[in-house]
Design an enzyme around this catalytic site. Sequence first.
Site, PDB file in Angstrom:
ATOM      1  N   ASP A  13       0.817  -1.149   0.016  1.00 57.17           N
ATOM      2  CA  ASP A  13       0.027   0.040   0.008  1.00 57.17           C
ATOM      3  C   ASP A  13       0.868   1.162   0.050  1.00 57.17           C
ATOM      4  OD1 ASP A  13      -2.290   1.729   0.346  1.00 57.17           O
ATOM      5  OD2 ASP A  13      -2.567   1.364   2.207  1.00 57.17           O
ATOM      6  N   ASP A 109      -2.839   2.369  -6.236  1.00 56.48           N
ATOM      7  CA  ASP A 109      -1.644   2.443  -5.114  1.00 56.48           C
ATOM      8  C   ASP A 109      -1.612   1.348  -4.376  1.00 56.48           C
ATOM      9  OD1 ASP A 109      -4.069   3.385  -3.931  1.00 56.48           O
ATOM     10  OD2 ASP A 109      -2.964   4.225  -2.436  1.00 56.48           O
ATOM     11  N   GLU A 110      -2.502   0.260  -4.627  1.00 52.98           N
ATOM     12  CA  GLU A 110      -2.544  -0.882  -3.626  1.00 52.98           C
ATOM     13  C   GLU A 110      -2.649  -2.195  -4.300  1.00 52.98           C
ATOM     14  OE1 GLU A 110      -5.820  -1.853  -0.038  1.00 52.98           O
ATOM     15  OE2 GLU A 110      -6.008  -0.169  -1.439  1.00 52.98           O
TER      16      GLU A 110
END
Length: 365
Positions: A13, A109-110
């Site tokens: 993350d 983003d993860e």
Amino acid sequence: MNDSGHRKIIHVDMDAYYASVEQRDNPEYRGKPIAVGGSPEGRGGVVATASYEARKFGVHSAMPSKKAKQLCPDIIFIKPRFDVYKQVSKQIREIFERYTDIIEPLSLDEAYLDVTEDKQNIGSAIEIAKQIREAIRQELNLTASAGISINKFVAKIASDINKPDGMAFIGPSRISAFMENLPVEKFHGVGKVTAEKMRELGLYTGADLKKLSEADMTKHFGKTGKFFYKIVRGIDDRKVQPHREVKSVGAEDTFPFDLTTVEAMHVELDKLAVLVQDRLLKHKLKGRTITLKIKYHDFKQITRSHSFENAVDDYNLILQTSKELLAATEVANKRIRLLGISLSNFGDLLQKVNNEKVSDQLSLF
């Protein structure tokens, strides 16, 4: 499967992703409280994400920009640059692919990574997570946090323990105690309303949840209760799924705070529309039906769809249609915990792809 019989799952993350990219690219923003999102002027926008300097003042995602300005008078508001965030996300993905092809992106983003068998034969999920984080730091000048465990749920929670720029490993022998000590609001999928309901029932930790039977959990929390029953015992058999059959292409997001204003909902729809278009283009698909998914604070769920004569993949059309579908619901009187946008009805276009589905759960914040 490795000799121990356990999977090796990493949840990566990025830290305050949009804000961190802006601070990286603009030296004048470094060390200052910034918010990526709408301006507080006029009717006021909504914060998409905030830097850690701003979070110290209580600023968080989905917060009205006017309130963020009140909490942090010196905060700087920046318009999102989704094209840049998408490009950096591709670079992050390329780093992941050095170690495994079993990658399930949740957002820009993860992502989950299954490194039970890794490309470089490193063998240690902890070492792989270290190398990934270091590569992101050295090559992209950004920081990421990582959680490592034997299943997706525990890995996701672990990635948040030492944020920002941290890492946590929860091994098999620690999972039971870890879940028992976990406050209920830290359970992924437990929003403010559900957490409050749990507290009213005298449920404050995983240990409290563990005392309830599966029937009791289902009685109080519906289908989600079955999920909580398993998860508090560290049971999560969900696979990291990079490939699925294509029936729809979309993205959805469960929010840490219920959305209460149309402006906040529009900000989230904007982010989702960007991701949906990106996935359509990646798989060379166009859909004739746009579907908006809404889950309210009480877990009631509805969908609304609109079909076109011709297939579409245009971001502006996807966003505008989603806003219109939202406006046709009881949006003014409801609190929303999840929004999703998907395109379907691909027709003959399905022959152009290799049975992949890219409708992923999105957890940007």
